[in-house]
Design an enzyme around this catalytic site. Structure first.
Site, PDB file in Angstrom:
ATOM      1  N   GLY A  11      14.108 -34.766 -15.871  1.00  0.00           N
ATOM      2  CA  GLY A  11      14.159 -34.087 -14.579  1.00  0.00           C
ATOM      3  C   GLY A  11      13.357 -34.704 -13.456  1.00  0.00           C
ATOM      4  O   GLY A  11      13.035 -34.011 -12.490  1.00  0.00           O
ATOM      5  N   ASN A  13      14.416 -36.888 -11.219  1.00  0.00           N
ATOM      6  CA  ASN A  13      15.247 -36.852 -10.006  1.00  0.00           C
ATOM      7  C   ASN A  13      15.401 -35.424  -9.495  1.00  0.00           C
ATOM      8  O   ASN A  13      15.399 -35.195  -8.285  1.00  0.00           O
ATOM      9  CB  ASN A  13      16.609 -37.493 -10.268  1.00  0.00           C
ATOM     10  CG  ASN A  13      16.540 -38.999 -10.176  1.00  0.00           C
ATOM     11  OD1 ASN A  13      16.203 -39.544  -9.136  1.00  0.00           O
ATOM     12  ND2 ASN A  13      16.825 -39.673 -11.281  1.00  0.00           N
ATOM     13  N   ASN A 106      27.136 -37.557  -7.993  1.00  0.00           N
ATOM     14  CA  ASN A 106      26.440 -38.042  -9.171  1.00  0.00           C
ATOM     15  C   ASN A 106      25.555 -39.224  -8.795  1.00  0.00           C
ATOM     16  O   ASN A 106      25.901 -40.009  -7.921  1.00  0.00           O
ATOM     17  CB  ASN A 106      27.468 -38.479 -10.230  1.00  0.00           C
ATOM     18  CG  ASN A 106      26.813 -38.937 -11.510  1.00  0.00           C
ATOM     19  OD1 ASN A 106      25.887 -38.312 -12.010  1.00  0.00           O
ATOM     20  ND2 ASN A 106      27.294 -40.043 -12.051  1.00  0.00           N
ATOM     21  N   HIS A 108      24.100 -42.617 -10.457  1.00  0.00           N
ATOM     22  CA  HIS A 108      24.370 -43.498 -11.601  1.00  0.00           C
ATOM     23  C   HIS A 108      23.451 -44.716 -11.543  1.00  0.00           C
ATOM     24  O   HIS A 108      23.348 -45.358 -10.492  1.00  0.00           O
ATOM     25  CB  HIS A 108      25.838 -43.946 -11.595  1.00  0.00           C
ATOM     26  CG  HIS A 108      26.201 -44.712 -12.815  1.00  0.00           C
ATOM     27  ND1 HIS A 108      26.371 -44.115 -14.038  1.00  0.00           N
ATOM     28  CD2 HIS A 108      26.389 -46.042 -13.012  1.00  0.00           C
ATOM     29  CE1 HIS A 108      26.660 -45.043 -14.940  1.00  0.00           C
ATOM     30  NE2 HIS A 108      26.668 -46.224 -14.339  1.00  0.00           N
TER      31      HIS A 108
END
Length: 192
Positions: A11, A13, A106, A108
């Site tokens: 967690g 981010n 998202n 990535h």
């Protein structure tokens, strides 16, 4: 605009984004953290930061379809308008994707379209590439194939280990994701 963050693990981010929401750097309200692993560290981060958090597993729901239906119901109960994936290690299926078209992004850890899917940092490192990157993109029905919002290159140094490269990729994620999420939310707000 109410935002949910979906995560599966540590967690970091999530915490970076949550702090940007609290200071108003990112528009909207961080309404929910959802984690598909009830004991993941991100749940503790959410509690410490005062962010509502919910968690359940595919297994506890009896399968992927039931899981997605329960997750969609949860998102609707929090009146979520937009979803940010931050280390959410599940593919989003049509139940949720169809309900949030062009409203799920998202993060990535690669320069897409290179190295989609899992273990992107390790694969770039093992291929002896000179650089990799970080990509923020909208999700679609493909694997890491949706429209790109932002990208940033990360060099792979001759002295790098997997760990040192992962650290630099994560630092880059922490810089890029708040900027890209803000951009996506402002664009969404202007389209309403």
């Amino acid at each position: 605009m109410k935002v949910a963050i979906l995560a599966s693990g540590n967690g970091t981010n999530f915490e970076v984004l949550a702090k940007h929401f609290k200071t108003g750097d990112i528009p909207g309200e961080l309404a929910l953290l959802f984690c598909n692993h009830p004991t993941a560290a991100v749940m503790e981060r959410a509690a410490r930061l005062g962010v509502p958090a919910e968690s359940f597993t595919v297994k506890s729901c009896g399968g992927k379809q039931q899981y997605e239906e329960k997750l969609l119901s949860l998102l609707q109960s929090y009146q979520v308008d937009f979803i940010a994936l931050a280390g959410y290690l599940r593919v989003i299926g049509p139940t949720i994707l169809d309900h949030y078209p062009h409203r799920i992004i998202n993060l990535h850890p690669a320069w897409l379209p290179e190295y989609p899917g899992l273990h992107s940092i390790e694969r770039a490192f093992e291929d002896h590439r000179q650089e990799t990157g970080v990509t923020v993109h909208y999700i679609d029905a493909g694997l890491d194939s949706g429209p790109i919002i932002a990208q940033r290159r990360v060099p792979i140094l001759p002295t790098d280990t997997i760990e040192s490269l992962e650290n630099r990729v994560h630092e880059t994620e922490h810089q890029l994701y708040p900027i890209a999420l803000k951009q996506a939310l402002e664009k969404e707000k202007n389209n309403l």
